[in-house]
Write an enzyme that holds these catalytic residues in place. Structure first.
Site, PDB file in Angstrom:
ATOM      1  N   ARG A 249       8.128  -1.719  -7.385  1.00  0.00           N
ATOM      2  CA  ARG A 249       8.327  -1.082  -6.263  1.00  0.00           C
ATOM      3  C   ARG A 249       9.785  -0.894  -5.903  1.00  0.00           C
ATOM      4  O   ARG A 249      10.325   0.166  -5.211  1.00  0.00           O
ATOM      5  CB  ARG A 249       7.568  -1.832  -4.955  1.00  0.00           C
ATOM      6  N   CYS A 253      11.700   2.474  -5.004  1.00  0.00           N
ATOM      7  CA  CYS A 253      12.751   2.721  -3.744  1.00  0.00           C
ATOM      8  C   CYS A 253      14.384   3.187  -4.264  1.00  0.00           C
ATOM      9  O   CYS A 253      14.589   4.085  -3.541  1.00  0.00           O
ATOM     10  CB  CYS A 253      12.996   1.397  -2.873  1.00  0.00           C
TER      11      CYS A 253
END
Lengths: 292, 140
Positions: A249, A253
């Site tokens: 993740r 980002c």
């Protein structure tokens, strides 16, 4: 002073008896880290006074009732249960030498998730749960596996599932300058602007949680790690099975702000995960969850 | 335009991979297949919404260019974010076009912690793209 001495003696005794893990459990939180945690959590509590500490684990779904209904509907029949079952099977299947994953860890499987990332004093660096699992494989003569998705993410999701309701307790050992330096580096990574779009983690997830970027509601940084690995609709659509670790993740980002993602399970992300998780100390693990 | 002139398959693939792998500060102004596609789509939408400002509107709406709607409400723009203020009464707020352009070029000059990407300073947009966006935003 007396109590400190007793603690040290006790810690040393436990250390002799129970090995590294017990020693780490006995270690006390660095006071500057505890002050950071308090300030961080108070900021969010003041900003969203109607939410309880554990509510923050629902991220964008805690920010709007409508979104929460969608989330609840999906979680009624989670699309990822088969994979978590696979994770359990993998975790419980012995290596070729007859040993199991559990043999690499002390304490119950149920609470493993809550203490990671953990300061590894022997190696002098932060160790994530994912890395500890890979190390366990290597120690037992098995091959390394990827740390972003797939088998490792399923096992990790299984460990998150059985830790549901257990309380996060990440420790930066008091008086350990190296551990504190790693934590501070993670904190810097969190607050520093990066990438062509010049955004820090904090710009969106501390300054603007609940606000929207186009149609997407920004989640609060507090509680972001209580449910990882997550199963994302986006990841399931693209390629793969939908599961990803927190460091997968982070990479996403970084790409979104047009920054070069860091390498997984290296110092930059490990230290970030150390800081990021510690900020949610005291929150319950909420189990594996769906995210957009 | 830069974007349209680069059509060689190998070269645009190189550009795409360069955008991903290079340190972003040295990346060229946006140019790649996905970017072309996003701009085309936005421009088509703009032909109906703002027919006299198609180019500026297209660059402002494209998710891979200005993506102003990421954070700002714009009249007629679909699915805007709300991190930044709505882009309304722009001539009242920015009597000088030059000041508005400076804000788009690098908003961190006025506010170092601004969330707005420094489109000019980080070369996320070319100078002529910034001009077109400024012209469009100034009419709102």
């Amino acid at each position: 002073m007396k109590t400190t001495k007793t603690t040290i003696v006790l810690a040393a005794l436990f250390g002799l008896v129970g090995g590294m893990t017990t020693n780490a459990l006995a270690a006390q939180q660095d006071p500057s880290v505890q002050a950071d945690i308090n300030a961080f959590q108070n900021y969010f509590k003041n900003k969203f006074q109607h939410l309880s500490l554990n509510d923050f684990s629902k991220g964008p779904y805690a920010m709007s009732e409508d979104k929460r209904l969608q989330f609840d509907a999906i979680m009624e029949f989670p699309p990822f249960e088969d994979l978590v079952d696979k994770g359990e099977e993998l975790w419980k299947t012995p290596f070729r030498n007859g040993k199991t994953y559990s043999s690499c860890f002390s304490g119950s499987d149920k609470t493993l998730r809550t203490a990671y990332p953990k300061w590894n004093s022997a190696k002098g660096k932060v160790e994530t749960l994912e890395q500890a699992i890979v190390n366990c494989r290597v120690k037992n003569g098995e091959k390394k596996i990827g740390t972003g998705k797939g088998k490792l993410a399923w096992m990790s999701a299984y460990l998150t599932g059985i830790a549901t309701g257990e309380v996060i307790n990440v420790i930066v050992p008091k008086g350990n300058a190296k551990a504190l330096a790693a934590y501070e580096q993670g904190k810097k990574e969190f607050y520093a602007k990066r990438g062509q779009l010049n955004l820090s983690c904090a710009n969106c997830h501390v300054d603007n949680p609940g606000q929207r970027i186009r149609g997407n509601t920004l989640s609060p940084a507090l509680g972001q790690i209580t449910h990882f690995p997550v199963w994302r609709g986006k990841w399931a659509k693209k390629k793969g099975d939908g599961f990803g670790t927190i460091q997968r993740r982070y990479g996403g980002c970084n790409k979104q702000v047009r920054a070069k993602p860091r390498k997984r399970q290296k110092a930059a992300y490990n230290n970030l995960e150390y800081f990021h998780t510690a900020m949610s100390n005291g929150m319950e693990i909420s189990g594996t969850e769906y995210r957009e | 335009m830069i974007i349209k002139s680069i059509k060689g398959k190998g070269f645009s693939a190189f550009l795409l991979s360069a955008m991903v792998s290079l340190a972003i500060f040295s990346a060229p102004a946006i140019a790649g297949k996905k970017d072309d596609k996003a701009l085309k789509k936005a421009t088509k939408t703009c032909q109906k919404l703002y027919p006299s400002m198609t180019q500026g509107c297209g660059l402002s709406f494209s998710r891979r260019h200005g993506n102003c709607l990421g954070c700002h409400q714009i009249q007629k723009g679909a699915q805007p974010g709300n991190v930044g203020p709505p882009l309304i009464a722009m001539k009242a707020r920015f009597p000088s076009r030059a000041v508005l352009r400076e804000q788009i070029w690098d908003a961190t000059v006025k506010n170092p912690n601004s969330l707005m990407p420094p489109f000019g300073r980080h070369q996320a947009l070319s100078e002529s793209q910034i001009d077109k966006i400024t012209d469009f935003i100034h009419t709102l």
